[in-house]
Design a protein around this motif. Structure first.
Motif, PDB file in Angstrom:
ATOM      1  N   LEU A   1     -34.600  12.273-105.393  1.00 35.13           N
ATOM      2  CA  LEU A   1     -34.570  11.904-103.971  1.00 35.13           C
ATOM      3  C   LEU A   1     -33.344  11.051-103.643  1.00 35.13           C
ATOM      4  N   ALA A   2     -32.955  10.187-104.587  1.00 26.92           N
ATOM      5  CA  ALA A   2     -31.765   9.348-104.347  1.00 26.92           C
ATOM      6  C   ALA A   2     -30.543  10.252-104.151  1.00 26.92           C
ATOM      7  N   HIS A   3     -30.459  11.298-104.953  1.00 20.47           N
ATOM      8  CA  HIS A   3     -29.343  12.226-104.805  1.00 20.47           C
ATOM      9  C   HIS A   3     -29.427  12.959-103.460  1.00 20.47           C
ATOM     10  N   ALA A   4     -30.626  13.361-103.106  1.00 23.85           N
ATOM     11  CA  ALA A   4     -30.819  14.070-101.826  1.00 23.85           C
ATOM     12  C   ALA A   4     -30.421  13.175-100.648  1.00 23.85           C
ATOM     13  N   ILE A   5     -30.781  11.902-100.731  1.00 25.08           N
ATOM     14  CA  ILE A   5     -30.412  10.955 -99.657  1.00 25.08           C
ATOM     15  C   ILE A   5     -28.888  10.840 -99.583  1.00 25.08           C
ATOM     16  N   ALA A   6     -28.257  10.772-100.763  1.00 21.71           N
ATOM     17  CA  ALA A   6     -26.800  10.593-100.807  1.00 21.71           C
ATOM     18  C   ALA A   6     -26.056  11.786-100.197  1.00 21.71           C
ATOM     19  N   ILE A   7     -26.579  12.983-100.395  1.00 25.64           N
ATOM     20  CA  ILE A   7     -25.835  14.157 -99.881  1.00 25.64           C
ATOM     21  C   ILE A   7     -26.335  14.636 -98.510  1.00 25.64           C
ATOM     22  N   TRP A   8     -27.394  14.011 -98.013  1.00 27.62           N
ATOM     23  CA  TRP A   8     -27.944  14.451 -96.719  1.00 27.62           C
ATOM     24  C   TRP A   8     -26.876  14.386 -95.634  1.00 27.62           C
ATOM     25  N   ASP A   9     -26.763  15.462 -94.879  1.00 26.37           N
ATOM     26  CA  ASP A   9     -25.756  15.523 -93.832  1.00 26.37           C
ATOM     27  C   ASP A   9     -26.283  16.493 -92.773  1.00 26.37           C
ATOM     28  N   ARG A  10     -26.553  15.963 -91.576  1.00 24.18           N
ATOM     29  CA  ARG A  10     -27.128  16.815 -90.517  1.00 24.18           C
ATOM     30  C   ARG A  10     -26.262  18.044 -90.262  1.00 24.18           C
ATOM     31  N   LYS A  11     -24.975  17.885 -90.405  1.00 17.62           N
ATOM     32  CA  LYS A  11     -24.060  19.006 -90.110  1.00 17.62           C
ATOM     33  C   LYS A  11     -24.227  20.152 -91.098  1.00 17.62           C
ATOM     34  N   LYS A  12     -24.739  19.828 -92.290  1.00 19.26           N
ATOM     35  CA  LYS A  12     -24.863  20.878 -93.312  1.00 19.26           C
ATOM     36  C   LYS A  12     -26.165  21.660 -93.208  1.00 19.26           C
ATOM     37  N   VAL A  13     -27.097  21.172 -92.407  1.00 17.25           N
ATOM     38  CA  VAL A  13     -28.379  21.870 -92.300  1.00 17.25           C
ATOM     39  C   VAL A  13     -28.149  23.228 -91.622  1.00 17.25           C
ATOM     40  N   VAL A  14     -28.775  24.263 -92.174  1.00 18.54           N
ATOM     41  CA  VAL A  14     -28.659  25.620 -91.625  1.00 18.54           C
ATOM     42  C   VAL A  14     -29.064  25.605 -90.151  1.00 18.54           C
ATOM     43  N   LYS A  15     -28.285  26.284 -89.325  1.00 14.72           N
ATOM     44  CA  LYS A  15     -28.542  26.239 -87.874  1.00 14.72           C
ATOM     45  C   LYS A  15     -29.392  27.413 -87.373  1.00 14.72           C
ATOM     46  N   THR A  16     -30.103  28.045 -88.265  1.00 13.02           N
ATOM     47  CA  THR A  16     -30.960  29.168 -87.863  1.00 13.02           C
ATOM     48  C   THR A  16     -32.350  28.603 -87.558  1.00 13.02           C
ATOM     49  N   PRO A  17     -32.923  28.931 -86.404  1.00 18.08           N
ATOM     50  CA  PRO A  17     -34.230  28.349 -86.065  1.00 18.08           C
ATOM     51  C   PRO A  17     -35.358  28.770 -86.996  1.00 18.08           C
ATOM     52  N   GLU A  18     -35.171  29.896 -87.685  1.00 19.44           N
ATOM     53  CA  GLU A  18     -36.280  30.421 -88.493  1.00 19.44           C
ATOM     54  C   GLU A  18     -35.719  31.063 -89.762  1.00 19.44           C
ATOM     55  N   ILE A  19     -36.368  30.798 -90.894  1.00 24.67           N
ATOM     56  CA  ILE A  19     -35.943  31.411 -92.160  1.00 24.67           C
ATOM     57  C   ILE A  19     -37.180  32.038 -92.801  1.00 24.67           C
ATOM     58  N   ILE A  20     -37.048  33.282 -93.231  1.00 22.91           N
ATOM     59  CA  ILE A  20     -38.190  33.963 -93.864  1.00 22.91           C
ATOM     60  C   ILE A  20     -38.282  33.480 -95.317  1.00 22.91           C
ATOM     61  N   VAL A  21     -39.471  33.056 -95.711  1.00 15.55           N
ATOM     62  CA  VAL A  21     -39.660  32.502 -97.056  1.00 15.55           C
ATOM     63  C   VAL A  21     -40.106  33.589 -98.045  1.00 15.55           C
ATOM     64  N   PRO A  22     -39.924  33.325 -99.362  1.00 13.62           N
ATOM     65  CA  PRO A  22     -40.377  34.292-100.356  1.00 13.62           C
ATOM     66  C   PRO A  22     -41.890  34.527-100.262  1.00 13.62           C
ATOM     67  N   GLN A  23     -42.287  35.687-100.726  1.00 14.10           N
ATOM     68  CA  GLN A  23     -43.668  36.128-100.500  1.00 14.10           C
ATOM     69  C   GLN A  23     -44.737  35.250-101.160  1.00 14.10           C
ATOM     70  N   HIS A  24     -44.370  34.524-102.228  1.00 17.47           N
ATOM     71  CA  HIS A  24     -45.425  33.732-102.871  1.00 17.47           C
ATOM     72  C   HIS A  24     -45.869  32.535-102.024  1.00 17.47           C
ATOM     73  N   GLU A  25     -45.156  32.245-100.923  1.00 17.01           N
ATOM     74  CA  GLU A  25     -45.549  31.103-100.084  1.00 17.01           C
ATOM     75  C   GLU A  25     -46.772  31.409 -99.220  1.00 17.01           C
ATOM     76  N   SER A  26     -47.177  32.671 -99.186  1.00 19.01           N
ATOM     77  CA  SER A  26     -48.305  33.023 -98.330  1.00 19.01           C
ATOM     78  C   SER A  26     -49.029  34.239 -98.887  1.00 19.01           C
ATOM     79  N   THR A  27     -50.342  34.262 -98.747  1.00 22.80           N
ATOM     80  CA  THR A  27     -51.093  35.444 -99.167  1.00 22.80           C
ATOM     81  C   THR A  27     -51.069  36.498 -98.064  1.00 22.80           C
TER      82      THR A  27
END
Ligand code: GLU
Ligand code: ZN
Length: 322
Positions: A290-316
């Motif tokens: 988490l410390a590393h994640a905090i260090a590299i967090w950057d709003r500008k780098k977040v994907v700008k797509t409103p929706e991302i399809i997740v891999p199939q194991h996330e849902s039955t």
């Protein structure tokens, strides 16, 4: 001087945390921590019939297992009714809210947009017919475009009122937004009221949440202005979906987060959000990750797509017939 950053995560305990809600928890946590802010937790159990007892504890446990420790006490909306009612009573007294008896059918006949019909009728229920009245806020501000700190410029969705509707002006850019329902006929306080009252009550000044709430944000901002509260900074992150338009949710059979693999889950969250991240095994423990994640967090780098399809194991959803 800048006010201290206060952020929050506000899950609805209608189901266990799934990958999508973990993404929102992590993004709001990282944005708060990278700004030396506090990160609060609120259980949005206002719609009690949909909430499942014990799920709140389960959510808290999952957050802890992922090293996502919140500040202060957890607030439960189901325990705040008196505070909400006091605000509604005050608004009614000040003539800033009013009773409305319009039915869905009548609103449809208005062209789908409520036209303020009951604003000046002075309707007042008695103890026998409360359930025939909703309470609406008299909106004084229009829906406006705004700058989302993650998604960029957001323009309000045009209302679906037909062009020849006599009430069309209710939704054009310079007139006020539709008078929003703050308490429903069935007595439930509406989400668009309580989310704001709670954020104000908790001193929240940064809201990082999923893009499924992007469309309602101009309305919430207009409510803030109408009530005279300072508007928080908004940032919306991509929503995890099982297929286009179907966000990962209890209804779409989202799999609960596996608490035995927190490092791997956090890694997948970071990748989902668009960050390059070292292998989970390169971190000794979750707090190092988490410390590393905090260090590299950057709003500008977040994907700008409103929706991302997740891999199939996330849902039955994929493996069972619907
Ligand atoms: N309780 C809402 C949800 O779980 C989130 C509300 C918000 O973040 O403003 O979708
Ligand atoms: Zn009405």
């Amino acid at each position: 001087m800048h006010k201290k950053y206060v952020g929050r995560f506000a899950p609805s305990p209608s189901g266990q945390l799934h990958f999508g809600s973990l993404v929102t928890a992590v993004a709001s946590y990282l944005d708060a921590k990278s700004n030396h802010g506090t990160w609060l937790l609120r259980m949005e159990d206002i719609d009690e019939p949909r909430c499942i007892s014990g799920v709140d504890k389960d959510i808290l446990c999952t957050l802890e297992k992922h090293g996502l420790f919140w500040n202060g006490d957890v607030i439960y909306q189901s325990q705040q009714h008196q505070r909400y009612q006091e605000v509604v009573d005050r608004l009614l007294e000040q003539d800033l809210a009013y009773y409305c008896a319009c039915t869905r059918k009548q609103i449809k006949a208005m062209g789908g947009v409520y036209n303020g019909h009951c604003r000046h009728l002075g309707l007042a229920p008695d103890s026998n017919n409360q359930d025939q009245f909703a309470i609406r806020l008299t909106m004084t501000r229009p829906l406006q475009a705004f700058e989302d700190v993650i998604m960029g410029n957001v323009t309000p969705i045009e209302s679906e009122a037909p062009c020849d509707s006599p009430h069309q002006e209710a939704s054009t850019a310079n007139s006020s937004a539709e008078d929003v329902v703050i308490k429903r006929r069935d007595g439930l306080f509406s989400y668009n009221l309580v989310v704001i009252l709670d954020d104000v009550f908790q001193g929240v000044n940064h809201v990082i949440r999923g893009c499924d709430l992007l469309d309602v944000t101009p309305l919430q901002k207009a409510v803030y202005q109408t009530l005279g509260y300072e508007i928080p900074t908004y940032g919306h992150i991509p929503v995890a979906a099982v297929s286009p338009g179907r966000k990962l949710s209890k209804q779409n059979r989202a799999a609960p987060v596996n608490n035995t693999t927190p490092k791997e889950n956090l890694l997948r969250v970071m990748q989902f959000l668009g960050f390059d991240f070292p292998a989970a095994s390169s971190f000794n423990d979750i707090s190092a990750l988490l410390a590393h994640a905090i260090a590299i967090w950057d709003r500008k780098k977040v994907v700008k797509t409103p929706e991302i399809i997740v891999p199939q194991h996330e849902s039955t959803y994929y493996s069972e017939p619907l």
